[in-house]
Design a protein around this motif. Structure first.
Motif, mmCIF file in Angstrom:
data_model
loop_
_atom_site.group_PDB
_atom_site.id
_atom_site.type_symbol
_atom_site.label_atom_id
_atom_site.label_comp_id
_atom_site.label_asym_id
_atom_site.label_seq_id
_atom_site.Cartn_x
_atom_site.Cartn_y
_atom_site.Cartn_z
ATOM 1 N N LYS A 13 9.627 11.004 -2.901
ATOM 2 C CA LYS A 13 8.364 11.475 -2.316
ATOM 3 C C LYS A 13 7.293 11.364 -3.392
ATOM 4 O O LYS A 13 7.339 12.077 -4.392
ATOM 5 C CB LYS A 13 8.553 12.917 -1.856
ATOM 6 N N ILE A 14 6.349 10.438 -3.231
ATOM 7 C CA ILE A 14 5.382 10.193 -4.304
ATOM 8 C C ILE A 14 4.065 10.930 -4.090
ATOM 9 O O ILE A 14 3.294 11.084 -5.031
ATOM 10 C CB ILE A 14 5.161 8.677 -4.556
ATOM 11 N N VAL A 15 3.780 11.352 -2.860
ATOM 12 C CA VAL A 15 2.654 12.259 -2.614
ATOM 13 C C VAL A 15 3.198 13.394 -1.770
ATOM 14 O O VAL A 15 3.664 13.162 -0.652
ATOM 15 C CB VAL A 15 1.486 11.562 -1.883
ATOM 16 N N PHE A 24 1.698 14.024 8.088
ATOM 17 C CA PHE A 24 1.784 12.615 8.446
ATOM 18 C C PHE A 24 2.540 11.931 7.309
ATOM 19 O O PHE A 24 2.084 11.938 6.170
ATOM 20 C CB PHE A 24 0.369 12.042 8.590
ATOM 21 N N ASN A 25 3.704 11.386 7.615
ATOM 22 C CA ASN A 25 4.563 10.818 6.568
ATOM 23 C C ASN A 25 4.464 9.292 6.538
ATOM 24 O O ASN A 25 4.971 8.599 7.424
ATOM 25 C CB ASN A 25 6.013 11.232 6.799
ATOM 26 N N HIS A 46 2.028 2.851 -5.866
ATOM 27 C CA HIS A 46 1.002 3.745 -6.404
ATOM 28 C C HIS A 46 -0.392 3.159 -6.169
ATOM 29 O O HIS A 46 -1.327 3.861 -5.763
ATOM 30 C CB HIS A 46 1.255 3.973 -7.898
ATOM 31 N N ALA A 47 -0.524 1.851 -6.391
ATOM 32 C CA ALA A 47 -1.826 1.197 -6.195
ATOM 33 C C ALA A 47 -2.255 1.285 -4.731
ATOM 34 O O ALA A 47 -3.430 1.506 -4.420
ATOM 35 C CB ALA A 47 -1.752 -0.259 -6.646
ATOM 36 N N PHE A 48 -1.305 1.133 -3.829
ATOM 37 C CA PHE A 48 -1.655 1.257 -2.408
ATOM 38 C C PHE A 48 -2.154 2.662 -2.095
ATOM 39 O O PHE A 48 -3.143 2.846 -1.384
ATOM 40 C CB PHE A 48 -0.472 0.901 -1.490
ATOM 41 N N VAL A 49 -1.466 3.646 -2.638
ATOM 42 C CA VAL A 49 -1.863 5.035 -2.387
ATOM 43 C C VAL A 49 -3.258 5.307 -2.956
ATOM 44 O O VAL A 49 -4.090 5.963 -2.316
ATOM 45 C CB VAL A 49 -0.828 6.015 -2.978
ATOM 46 N N ILE A 65 -1.352 14.179 4.459
ATOM 47 C CA ILE A 65 -0.460 13.023 4.310
ATOM 48 C C ILE A 65 0.559 13.215 3.187
ATOM 49 O O ILE A 65 0.196 13.606 2.078
ATOM 50 C CB ILE A 65 -1.309 11.743 4.030
ATOM 51 N N ASN A 66 1.817 12.956 3.494
ATOM 52 C CA ASN A 66 2.839 12.764 2.466
ATOM 53 C C ASN A 66 3.116 11.271 2.352
ATOM 54 O O ASN A 66 3.050 10.544 3.359
ATOM 55 C CB ASN A 66 4.154 13.455 2.847
ATOM 56 N N VAL A 67 3.435 10.823 1.173
ATOM 57 C CA VAL A 67 3.824 9.419 1.005
ATOM 58 C C VAL A 67 5.201 9.365 0.351
ATOM 59 O O VAL A 67 5.460 10.063 -0.642
ATOM 60 C CB VAL A 67 2.808 8.627 0.151
ATOM 61 N N HIS A 68 6.077 8.559 0.926
ATOM 62 C CA HIS A 68 7.434 8.369 0.418
ATOM 63 C C HIS A 68 7.616 6.903 0.065
ATOM 64 O O HIS A 68 7.120 6.024 0.754
ATOM 65 C CB HIS A 68 8.471 8.735 1.490
ATOM 66 N N ARG A 69 8.382 6.682 -0.984
ATOM 67 C CA ARG A 69 8.717 5.316 -1.403
ATOM 68 C C ARG A 69 10.207 5.132 -1.186
ATOM 69 O O ARG A 69 10.992 6.005 -1.571
ATOM 70 C CB ARG A 69 8.368 5.200 -2.882
#
Ligand code: ZN
Ligand code: ZN
Length: 290
Positions: A13-15, A24-25, A46-49, A65-69
């Motif tokens: 989970k990066i964010v 929103f995942n 990371h650049a996309f985020v 928003i959560n961001v997962h990689r």
């Protein structure tokens, strides 16, 4: 080609803005990265985020928003690039079978969607939107349930445009299907009203969907296409950011209108228009609670 050509390593989970069941995942998956290239995937994600964070209206809604990689390694780097679609003929053994040239269009970059969904279901079951970053410097991407884009410069704008469709039900605002000067059946939009909030067949300022955003001093329609046999290539007659009714939208030269002269749903590299931004912002407020 496929699962024998790599392996799933895991999710990170990066964010983290809260529990997955209330956010929103966004899930970013790697494709065409070899094991030793996964640190590059981490940097690309990371650049996309950072790009998302800098894009209106996401800039003010990141708390929703959560961001997962999801790290997936492939045997080879890159993607297939078939000669038949104008590619180099390169082939790459990759986990999600990425290939350019879908439907004969080189920039149409696709993957094995069902394998992507299966992978996300097992690691981040609360996913809202899936994006596959393909480790190739050739420009390309596609949308749908799974958005796919390469790491070529500006290709991650494809991901933002596709988020507009998949997560926020926005329509394409451009006025062609195959291309301006190519289409022969796209002169006049059918009379039926599209369901999406950012295109319409209605040019009446009193009843148009986004009428509350149109200034009384703005003409409606704002621009009409003088030649329905082709796209209207003239510059805008109104200052940038003017909300009105601009003819040429939803794949048709005439008979359909878009809210502003330009928008990311019309052309990559552009900001989202006010109507699209408001739709995204409103939808994300559903995910912004405690
Ligand atoms: Zn689109
Ligand atoms: Zn728009």
């Amino acid at each position: 080609m496929g699962t024998a050509d790599g392996g799933v390593i895991g999710a990170t989970k990066i964010v983290n803005n809260g529990p997955d069941n209330r956010r929103f995942n966004l899930v970013l998956l790697s494709e065409g990265y070899q094991q030793v290239q996964l640190t590059q995937f981490s940097a690309d994600a990371h650049a996309f985020v950072e790009n998302l964070r800098a894009t209106v209206p996401f800039n003010g809604s990141m708390n929703a928003i959560n961001v997962h990689r999801i790290d997936v390694r492939s045997t080879d780097s890159g993607a297939d690039d078939p000669v038949a679609a104008g590619g180099t003929g390169a082939t790459a053994r990759t986990y999600f079978d990425a290939t350019f040239g879908n439907g004969g269009l080189r920039r149409a970059l696709v993957v094995n969607n069902s394998l992507v969904i299966q992978t996300a279901n097992s690691l981040v079951p609360a996913w809202s939107m899936l994006m596959v970053l393909v480790n190739s410097t050739i420009y390309g991407g596609t949308g749908g349930h799974v958005a796919v884009f390469s790491v070529a410069p500006s290709a991650n704008d494809i991901g933002l445009h596709e988020m507009g469709h998949t997560a926020f039900h926005l329509a394409d605002e451009y006025e062609y299907y195959q291309g301006c000067g190519i289409d022969t059946a796209n002169n006049h939009h059918p009379a039926s009203e599209p369901s999406e909030p950012n295109v319409t067949v209605n040019n009446n300022r009193n009843t148009i969907k986004w009428g509350n955003l149109i200034a009384p001093t703005t003409a409606v329609p704002t621009m009409r296409n003088p030649n329905c046999a082709n796209c209207d290539s003239r510059p805008s007659s109104a200052p940038a950011g003017t909300v009105g009714a601009f003819e040429g939208a939803h794949y048709y030269h005439c008979g359909a209108y878009r809210p502003e002269y330009n928008c990311k749903m019309r052309a990559l590299g552009q900001p989202f228009c006010t109507v699209c931004s408001n739709v995204i912002r409103l939808e994300l407020t559903r995910f912004a609670g405690p």
